[in-house]
Design a protein around this motif. Structure first.
Motif, PDB file in Angstrom:
ATOM      1  N   VAL A   8      39.238  53.960   4.331  1.00 11.15           N
ATOM      2  CA  VAL A   8      37.959  54.111   5.037  1.00 11.15           C
ATOM      3  C   VAL A   8      37.678  55.585   5.311  1.00 11.15           C
ATOM      4  CG1 VAL A   8      36.813  53.711   7.261  1.00 11.15           C
ATOM      5  CG2 VAL A   8      37.918  51.816   6.087  1.00 11.15           C
ATOM      6  N   THR A   9      38.695  56.310   5.747  1.00 15.69           N
ATOM      7  CA  THR A   9      38.527  57.735   6.057  1.00 15.69           C
ATOM      8  C   THR A   9      38.176  58.526   4.806  1.00 15.69           C
ATOM      9  OG1 THR A   9      40.124  57.512   7.855  1.00 15.69           O
ATOM     10  CG2 THR A   9      39.660  59.738   7.088  1.00 15.69           C
ATOM     11  N   PHE A  10      38.954  58.347   3.753  1.00 16.08           N
ATOM     12  CA  PHE A  10      38.724  59.087   2.519  1.00 16.08           C
ATOM     13  C   PHE A  10      37.343  58.789   1.946  1.00 16.08           C
ATOM     14  CE2 PHE A  10      38.777  59.346  -2.104  1.00 16.08           C
ATOM     15  CZ  PHE A  10      39.146  60.668  -2.282  1.00 16.08           C
ATOM     16  N   VAL A  43      33.150  61.418  10.776  1.00 16.76           N
ATOM     17  CA  VAL A  43      34.353  60.678  10.403  1.00 16.76           C
ATOM     18  C   VAL A  43      35.225  60.420  11.630  1.00 16.76           C
ATOM     19  CG1 VAL A  43      36.483  60.764   9.039  1.00 16.76           C
ATOM     20  CG2 VAL A  43      34.301  61.402   8.006  1.00 16.76           C
ATOM     21  N   LEU A  44      35.307  61.377  12.532  1.00 12.87           N
ATOM     22  CA  LEU A  44      36.059  61.149  13.773  1.00 12.87           C
ATOM     23  C   LEU A  44      35.442  60.011  14.583  1.00 12.87           C
ATOM     24  CD1 LEU A  44      36.962  64.772  14.889  1.00 12.87           C
ATOM     25  CD2 LEU A  44      38.519  62.974  14.100  1.00 12.87           C
ATOM     26  N   LEU A  84      36.491  56.885  12.930  1.00 11.51           N
ATOM     27  CA  LEU A  84      37.891  56.578  13.235  1.00 11.51           C
ATOM     28  C   LEU A  84      38.036  55.960  14.623  1.00 11.51           C
ATOM     29  CD1 LEU A  84      39.833  59.563  11.653  1.00 11.51           C
ATOM     30  CD2 LEU A  84      40.006  57.140  11.046  1.00 11.51           C
ATOM     31  N   GLU A  85      37.229  56.387  15.553  1.00 14.92           N
ATOM     32  CA  GLU A  85      37.256  55.760  16.881  1.00 14.92           C
ATOM     33  C   GLU A  85      36.832  54.297  16.778  1.00 14.92           C
ATOM     34  OE1 GLU A  85      38.342  56.657  19.954  1.00 14.92           O
ATOM     35  OE2 GLU A  85      39.195  58.374  18.893  1.00 14.92           O
ATOM     36  N   MET A  86      35.845  54.026  15.932  1.00 18.05           N
ATOM     37  CA  MET A  86      35.420  52.649  15.726  1.00 18.05           C
ATOM     38  C   MET A  86      36.534  51.839  15.071  1.00 18.05           C
ATOM     39  SD  MET A  86      32.130  51.103  13.662  1.00 18.05           S
ATOM     40  CE  MET A  86      31.015  52.149  14.558  1.00 18.05           C
ATOM     41  N   VAL A  87      37.174  52.422  14.072  1.00 17.01           N
ATOM     42  CA  VAL A  87      38.292  51.754  13.401  1.00 17.01           C
ATOM     43  C   VAL A  87      39.400  51.458  14.414  1.00 17.01           C
ATOM     44  CG1 VAL A  87      40.177  52.121  11.738  1.00 17.01           C
ATOM     45  CG2 VAL A  87      37.819  52.632  11.092  1.00 17.01           C
ATOM     46  N   LYS A  88      39.690  52.428  15.258  1.00 18.18           N
ATOM     47  CA  LYS A  88      40.731  52.243  16.284  1.00 18.18           C
ATOM     48  C   LYS A  88      40.396  51.058  17.181  1.00 18.18           C
ATOM     49  CE  LYS A  88      42.867  54.648  20.147  1.00 18.18           C
ATOM     50  NZ  LYS A  88      42.815  55.861  20.966  1.00 18.18           N
TER      51      LYS A  88
END
Length: 71
Positions: free
Chosen positions: A25-27, A47-48, A51-55
């Protein structure tokens, strides 16, 4: 495998799969945003946020799996 994990325990593989998904997802987010002409600073910020959403989608068991207690 660590010695205290039975060889037939599926949890390490499941955690690895989730972490692989986070990396993908990040890449892909970085790639798409930069290809669309995004400014690197703005892309990093977006992207950060993703990543918070993914977390928030990952459970505590995943987030705390193999956490080291180091200072």
């Amino acid at each position: 495998m660590t010695p205290d994990v039975p060889p037939d325990d599926p949890e390490p593989m499941l955690i690895a799969g989730r972490l692989s998904w986070v990396g993908s997802v990040t890449f892909n987010s970085v790639r798409r945003l930069l290809a669309a002409g995004g400014d690197p600073v703005d892309v990093a910020r977006q992207v950060l946020q993703r990543l918070e959403m993914v977390k928030s989608l990952l459970g505590e068991r995943t987030l705390n799996y193999a956490v080291k207690n180091t200072p």
